[in-house]
Design a protein around this motif. Structure first.
Motif, PDB file in Angstrom:
ATOM      1  N   UNK A  54       0.834  -1.206   0.000  1.00  0.00           N
ATOM      2  CA  UNK A  54       0.000   0.000   0.000  1.00  0.00           C
ATOM      3  C   UNK A  54       0.863   1.248   0.000  1.00  0.00           C
ATOM      4  N   UNK A  55       1.928   1.216   0.819  1.00  0.00           N
ATOM      5  CA  UNK A  55       2.839   2.363   0.848  1.00  0.00           C
ATOM      6  C   UNK A  55       3.481   2.571  -0.517  1.00  0.00           C
ATOM      7  N   UNK A  56       3.956   1.490  -1.122  1.00  0.00           N
ATOM      8  CA  UNK A  56       4.630   1.588  -2.422  1.00  0.00           C
ATOM      9  C   UNK A  56       3.683   2.151  -3.473  1.00  0.00           C
ATOM     10  N   UNK A  57       2.425   1.730  -3.439  1.00  0.00           N
ATOM     11  CA  UNK A  57       1.457   2.218  -4.418  1.00  0.00           C
ATOM     12  C   UNK A  57       1.220   3.715  -4.234  1.00  0.00           C
ATOM     13  N   UNK A  58       1.056   4.150  -2.982  1.00  0.00           N
ATOM     14  CA  UNK A  58       0.842   5.569  -2.715  1.00  0.00           C
ATOM     15  C   UNK A  58       2.057   6.398  -3.127  1.00  0.00           C
ATOM     16  N   UNK A  59       3.239   5.899  -2.750  1.00  0.00           N
ATOM     17  CA  UNK A  59       4.450   6.643  -3.080  1.00  0.00           C
ATOM     18  C   UNK A  59       4.623   6.743  -4.591  1.00  0.00           C
ATOM     19  N   UNK A  60       4.336   5.661  -5.303  1.00  0.00           N
ATOM     20  CA  UNK A  60       4.450   5.661  -6.756  1.00  0.00           C
ATOM     21  C   UNK A  60       3.459   6.630  -7.374  1.00  0.00           C
ATOM     22  N   UNK A  61       2.262   6.721  -6.802  1.00  0.00           N
ATOM     23  CA  UNK A  61       1.285   7.694  -7.290  1.00  0.00           C
ATOM     24  C   UNK A  61       1.837   9.118  -7.158  1.00  0.00           C
ATOM     25  N   UNK A  62       2.474   9.380  -6.029  1.00  0.00           N
ATOM     26  CA  UNK A  62       3.079  10.692  -5.833  1.00  0.00           C
ATOM     27  C   UNK A  62       4.190  10.959  -6.825  1.00  0.00           C
ATOM     28  N   UNK A  63       5.047   9.964  -7.062  1.00  0.00           N
ATOM     29  CA  UNK A  63       6.140  10.136  -8.009  1.00  0.00           C
ATOM     30  C   UNK A  63       5.627  10.335  -9.425  1.00  0.00           C
TER      31      UNK A  63
ATOM     32  N   UNK B 280       2.725  11.617 -10.320  1.00  0.00           N
ATOM     33  CA  UNK B 280       2.171  12.968 -10.394  1.00  0.00           C
ATOM     34  C   UNK B 280       3.287  14.005 -10.485  1.00  0.00           C
ATOM     35  N   UNK B 281       4.356  13.789  -9.711  1.00  0.00           N
ATOM     36  CA  UNK B 281       5.473  14.736  -9.729  1.00  0.00           C
ATOM     37  C   UNK B 281       6.128  14.787 -11.107  1.00  0.00           C
ATOM     38  N   UNK B 282       6.387  13.618 -11.681  1.00  0.00           N
ATOM     39  CA  UNK B 282       7.042  13.554 -12.987  1.00  0.00           C
ATOM     40  C   UNK B 282       6.181  14.180 -14.081  1.00  0.00           C
ATOM     41  N   UNK B 283       4.862  14.133 -13.904  1.00  0.00           N
ATOM     42  CA  UNK B 283       3.945  14.727 -14.876  1.00  0.00           C
ATOM     43  C   UNK B 283       3.742  16.222 -14.642  1.00  0.00           C
ATOM     44  N   UNK B 284       4.392  16.755 -13.611  1.00  0.00           N
ATOM     45  CA  UNK B 284       4.265  18.179 -13.312  1.00  0.00           C
ATOM     46  C   UNK B 284       3.026  18.525 -12.516  1.00  0.00           C
ATOM     47  N   UNK B 285       2.328  17.505 -12.013  1.00  0.00           N
ATOM     48  CA  UNK B 285       1.139  17.733 -11.198  1.00  0.00           C
ATOM     49  C   UNK B 285       1.586  17.840  -9.740  1.00  0.00           C
ATOM     50  N   UNK B 286       2.215  18.962  -9.426  1.00  0.00           N
ATOM     51  CA  UNK B 286       2.871  19.115  -8.135  1.00  0.00           C
ATOM     52  C   UNK B 286       1.889  19.158  -6.966  1.00  0.00           C
ATOM     53  N   UNK B 287       0.705  19.728  -7.189  1.00  0.00           N
ATOM     54  CA  UNK B 287      -0.263  19.799  -6.093  1.00  0.00           C
ATOM     55  C   UNK B 287      -0.658  18.395  -5.620  1.00  0.00           C
ATOM     56  N   UNK B 288      -0.958  17.520  -6.581  1.00  0.00           N
ATOM     57  CA  UNK B 288      -1.316  16.146  -6.224  1.00  0.00           C
ATOM     58  C   UNK B 288      -0.143  15.424  -5.596  1.00  0.00           C
ATOM     59  N   UNK B 289       1.039  15.593  -6.179  1.00  0.00           N
ATOM     60  CA  UNK B 289       2.231  14.945  -5.627  1.00  0.00           C
ATOM     61  C   UNK B 289       2.459  15.388  -4.189  1.00  0.00           C
ATOM     62  N   UNK B 290       2.306  16.683  -3.942  1.00  0.00           N
ATOM     63  CA  UNK B 290       2.529  17.187  -2.588  1.00  0.00           C
ATOM     64  C   UNK B 290       1.532  16.591  -1.612  1.00  0.00           C
TER      65      UNK B 290
ATOM     66  N   UNK C   3      11.350  23.515  -0.758  1.00  0.00           N
ATOM     67  CA  UNK C   3      12.581  24.187  -1.177  1.00  0.00           C
ATOM     68  C   UNK C   3      12.454  24.749  -2.594  1.00  0.00           C
ATOM     69  N   UNK C   4      11.805  23.975  -3.469  1.00  0.00           N
ATOM     70  CA  UNK C   4      11.692  24.364  -4.874  1.00  0.00           C
ATOM     71  C   UNK C   4      10.426  25.160  -5.184  1.00  0.00           C
ATOM     72  N   UNK C   5       9.526  25.268  -4.213  1.00  0.00           N
ATOM     73  CA  UNK C   5       8.268  25.947  -4.469  1.00  0.00           C
ATOM     74  C   UNK C   5       7.395  25.190  -5.446  1.00  0.00           C
ATOM     75  N   UNK C   6       7.352  23.883  -5.306  1.00  0.00           N
ATOM     76  CA  UNK C   6       6.586  23.032  -6.221  1.00  0.00           C
ATOM     77  C   UNK C   6       5.325  22.532  -5.516  1.00  0.00           C
ATOM     78  N   UNK C   7       4.169  23.054  -5.948  1.00  0.00           N
ATOM     79  CA  UNK C   7       2.906  22.660  -5.339  1.00  0.00           C
ATOM     80  C   UNK C   7       2.567  23.444  -4.095  1.00  0.00           C
ATOM     81  N   UNK C   8       3.558  24.114  -3.530  1.00  0.00           N
ATOM     82  CA  UNK C   8       3.393  24.959  -2.346  1.00  0.00           C
ATOM     83  C   UNK C   8       4.347  26.142  -2.478  1.00  0.00           C
ATOM     84  N   UNK C   9       4.053  27.257  -1.779  1.00  0.00           N
ATOM     85  CA  UNK C   9       5.016  28.367  -1.792  1.00  0.00           C
ATOM     86  C   UNK C   9       6.331  27.948  -1.146  1.00  0.00           C
ATOM     87  N   UNK C  10       7.426  28.409  -1.687  1.00  0.00           N
ATOM     88  CA  UNK C  10       8.734  28.122  -1.091  1.00  0.00           C
ATOM     89  C   UNK C  10       8.754  28.649   0.345  1.00  0.00           C
ATOM     90  N   UNK C  11       9.292  27.836   1.252  1.00  0.00           N
ATOM     91  CA  UNK C  11       9.275  28.207   2.672  1.00  0.00           C
ATOM     92  C   UNK C  11      10.448  27.496   3.356  1.00  0.00           C
TER      93      UNK C  11
END
Length: 204
Positions: free
Chosen positions: A26-35, A37-47, A70-78
């Motif tokens: 289950x963890x691997x599936x969730x983490x892969x979903x995040x990755x 989304x990240x690779x597709x530039x869907x940063x909000x979902x990945x975050x 750090x990169x300001x991806x999906x959230x403001x840089x902070x």
């Protein structure tokens, strides 16, 4: 032990293993979903995915959340959030998080600049064999930042980092060697061998 208790033990063990396997899947599936989304530039979902896993204590997700702040991806840089999540992962032994947290302390980003804390986290990552951290630790010894200045120790860590493939360390090691005698270079090389042979545990 009674036949009944033996039967319970026999049944319980594979169930526990199965539950652990299902949790990991289950963890691997969730983490892969995040990755994905990240690779597709869907940063909000990945975050959202990474943050959920990070709040459950997963070090890899904690590192990713810190990197996205750090990169300001999906959230403001902070920077304060970067430090928060890198620290959470670093305290669980995540080498890259330890290295990056050291950089935050080195540069005074999100925290008050503190070379001693930078060295602490560089050392933690260096002791796991992470070459960039070994390089930075060597430079701290060269400059006397957070540790007493020591050309021998600087050369030792730069030599180790070079052996582990860090090209910048190789060049810096040569520059440090120019400031040393043959005897002190021999000492540094001997210490480097001892350090590496001990799995980076006997490096003093």
């Amino acid at each position: 032990m009674s036949s009944t208790s033996m039967s319970i033990a026999t049944i319980t063990r594979p169930i526990a293993i199965l539950l652990a396997f299902l949790f990991s899947a289950a963890w691997a599936q969730s983490f892969e979903e995040g990755m994905t989304a990240y690779k597709e530039g869907n940063y909000e979902t990945a975050f959202e995915v990474f943050q959920s896993l990070a709040e459950e204590g997963d070090a890899f997700a904690q590192f990713n959340v810190g990197a996205m702040y750090n990169n300001g991806e999906g959230v403001p840089a902070d920077d304060s959030e970067v430090v928060r999540w890198y620290r959470a992962a670093a305290e669980q032994g995540h080498a890259l998080a330890q290295f990056n947290l050291g950089i935050m302390y080195d540069n005074g980003e999100g925290v008050i600049q503190d070379y001693s804390e930078a060295v602490r986290w560089y050392r933690a990552a260096a002791e796991q064999g992470y070459a960039p951290a070994q390089t930075n630790l060597g430079l701290n010894y060269l400059l006397g930042e957070g540790v007493p200045e020591s050309l021998v120790t600087a050369h030792m860590w730069l030599n180790i980092a070079s052996a582990n493939g860090n090209r910048g360390a190789r060049d810096a090691r040569s520059d440090v060697a120019d400031l040393m005698s043959r005897e002190t270079i021999d000492e540094a090389q001997s210490r480097a061998r001892t350090c590496m042979e001990s799995g980076y545990q006997d490096c003093d």
